[in-house]
Write a protein that holds these residues in place. Structure first.
Motif, PDB file in Angstrom:
ATOM      1  N   GLN A 116       1.881  -1.373  -2.844  1.00 26.47           N
ATOM      2  CA  GLN A 116       0.425  -1.404  -3.010  1.00 26.47           C
ATOM      3  C   GLN A 116      -0.187  -0.007  -3.094  1.00 26.47           C
ATOM      4  N   ASP A 117       0.635   1.003  -3.354  1.00 23.37           N
ATOM      5  CA  ASP A 117       0.169   2.386  -3.461  1.00 23.37           C
ATOM      6  C   ASP A 117      -0.656   2.547  -4.744  1.00 23.37           C
ATOM      7  N   PRO A 118      -1.959   2.856  -4.619  1.00 24.46           N
ATOM      8  CA  PRO A 118      -2.779   3.014  -5.817  1.00 24.46           C
ATOM      9  C   PRO A 118      -2.584   4.376  -6.489  1.00 24.46           C
ATOM     10  N   ASP A 119      -1.934   5.319  -5.799  1.00 25.88           N
ATOM     11  CA  ASP A 119      -1.788   6.674  -6.319  1.00 25.88           C
ATOM     12  C   ASP A 119      -0.446   6.924  -7.006  1.00 25.88           C
ATOM     13  N   VAL A 120       0.610   6.334  -6.485  1.00 26.16           N
ATOM     14  CA  VAL A 120       1.945   6.503  -7.059  1.00 26.16           C
ATOM     15  C   VAL A 120       2.526   5.110  -7.307  1.00 26.16           C
ATOM     16  N   PRO A 121       2.589   4.687  -8.559  1.00 28.57           N
ATOM     17  CA  PRO A 121       3.126   3.353  -8.851  1.00 28.57           C
ATOM     18  C   PRO A 121       4.579   3.223  -8.375  1.00 28.57           C
ATOM     19  N   TRP A 122       4.913   2.068  -7.806  1.00 34.52           N
ATOM     20  CA  TRP A 122       6.247   1.875  -7.251  1.00 34.52           C
ATOM     21  C   TRP A 122       7.340   2.001  -8.310  1.00 34.52           C
ATOM     22  N   ASP A 123       7.023   1.713  -9.563  1.00 40.88           N
ATOM     23  CA  ASP A 123       8.061   1.821 -10.591  1.00 40.88           C
ATOM     24  C   ASP A 123       8.451   3.277 -10.845  1.00 40.88           C
ATOM     25  N   HIS A 124       7.620   4.236 -10.416  1.00 36.32           N
ATOM     26  CA  HIS A 124       8.017   5.649 -10.485  1.00 36.32           C
ATOM     27  C   HIS A 124       9.211   5.892  -9.557  1.00 36.32           C
ATOM     28  N   ALA A 125       9.191   5.274  -8.394  1.00 39.42           N
ATOM     29  CA  ALA A 125      10.295   5.436  -7.446  1.00 39.42           C
ATOM     30  C   ALA A 125      11.576   4.832  -8.015  1.00 39.42           C
ATOM     31  N   VAL A 126      11.452   3.694  -8.668  1.00 35.42           N
ATOM     32  CA  VAL A 126      12.627   3.060  -9.288  1.00 35.42           C
ATOM     33  C   VAL A 126      13.195   3.968 -10.374  1.00 35.42           C
ATOM     34  N   GLU A 127      12.333   4.545 -11.186  1.00 32.46           N
ATOM     35  CA  GLU A 127      12.770   5.482 -12.233  1.00 32.46           C
ATOM     36  C   GLU A 127      13.459   6.696 -11.614  1.00 32.46           C
ATOM     37  N   LEU A 128      12.893   7.214 -10.537  1.00 35.36           N
ATOM     38  CA  LEU A 128      13.495   8.358  -9.860  1.00 35.36           C
ATOM     39  C   LEU A 128      14.895   8.014  -9.356  1.00 35.36           C
ATOM     40  N   VAL A 129      15.043   6.856  -8.744  1.00 36.41           N
ATOM     41  CA  VAL A 129      16.347   6.436  -8.230  1.00 36.41           C
ATOM     42  C   VAL A 129      17.368   6.362  -9.360  1.00 36.41           C
ATOM     43  N   SER A 130      16.948   5.915 -10.526  1.00 34.49           N
ATOM     44  CA  SER A 130      17.890   5.829 -11.645  1.00 34.49           C
ATOM     45  C   SER A 130      18.378   7.204 -12.078  1.00 34.49           C
ATOM     46  N   ARG A 131      17.601   8.247 -11.789  1.00 30.96           N
ATOM     47  CA  ARG A 131      17.996   9.616 -12.137  1.00 30.96           C
ATOM     48  C   ARG A 131      18.838  10.275 -11.053  1.00 30.96           C
ATOM     49  N   LEU A 132      18.893   9.662  -9.876  1.00 30.02           N
ATOM     50  CA  LEU A 132      19.680  10.175  -8.753  1.00 30.02           C
ATOM     51  C   LEU A 132      20.986   9.397  -8.620  1.00 30.02           C
ATOM     52  N   ALA A 133      21.545   9.008  -9.736  1.00 34.68           N
ATOM     53  CA  ALA A 133      22.670   8.073  -9.763  1.00 34.68           C
ATOM     54  C   ALA A 133      23.920   8.578  -9.060  1.00 34.68           C
ATOM     55  N   GLN A 134      24.126   9.881  -8.950  1.00 32.23           N
ATOM     56  CA  GLN A 134      25.365  10.394  -8.366  1.00 32.23           C
ATOM     57  C   GLN A 134      25.248  10.675  -6.873  1.00 32.23           C
ATOM     58  N   ASP A 135      24.112  10.493  -6.312  1.00 28.51           N
ATOM     59  CA  ASP A 135      23.907  10.767  -4.896  1.00 28.51           C
ATOM     60  C   ASP A 135      23.857   9.476  -4.083  1.00 28.51           C
TER      61      ASP A 135
END
Length: 112
Positions: A63-82
């Motif tokens: 429910q974060d109005p400032d940072v959409p939760w799908d940004h976090a999902v996208e970030l996780v996809s870029r941290l695939a080796q950690d």
């Protein structure tokens, strides 16, 4: 951030150098400057893999109005080796400051 701004806000930032975004967390507005936008453009990270070399724990309020939760999902996809754990808090806001949110944050830190 820039892509989501209406044209009138973009014009204000371009002409005056800043926009005072109202804050639901403070009486004072949050200042979005042209410098902030330009600095953000120079540091884009989502074009490839991000290697931190350490475990990553992300807690994100859906429910974060400032940072959409799908940004976090996208970030996780870029941290695939950690070692990455994403926790989506369905009824959580931007601050995640309720007692149950603080417990989640403390548990994530203790896990490391």
């Amino acid at each position: 951030m820039w892509q989501r701004f209406p044209e009138e806000i973009k014009r204000e930032i371009e002409t005056t150098g800043a926009w005072k975004r109202p804050s639901q967390y403070s009486e004072e507005p949050y200042l979005i400057t042209k410098g902030l936008i330009e600095d953000g453009r120079r540091h884009l990270l989502l074009g490839g893999l991000i290697e931190t070399g350490c475990p990553v724990r992300i807690l994100q309020g859906v429910q974060d109005p400032d940072v959409p939760w799908d940004h976090a999902v996208e970030l996780v996809s870029r941290l695939a080796q950690d070692d990455v754990v994403l926790t989506l808090v369905k009824d959580g806001d931007h601050r995640l400051s309720r007692p149950e949110d603080i417990e989640r944050l403390l548990a994530a830190v203790a896990e490391l």
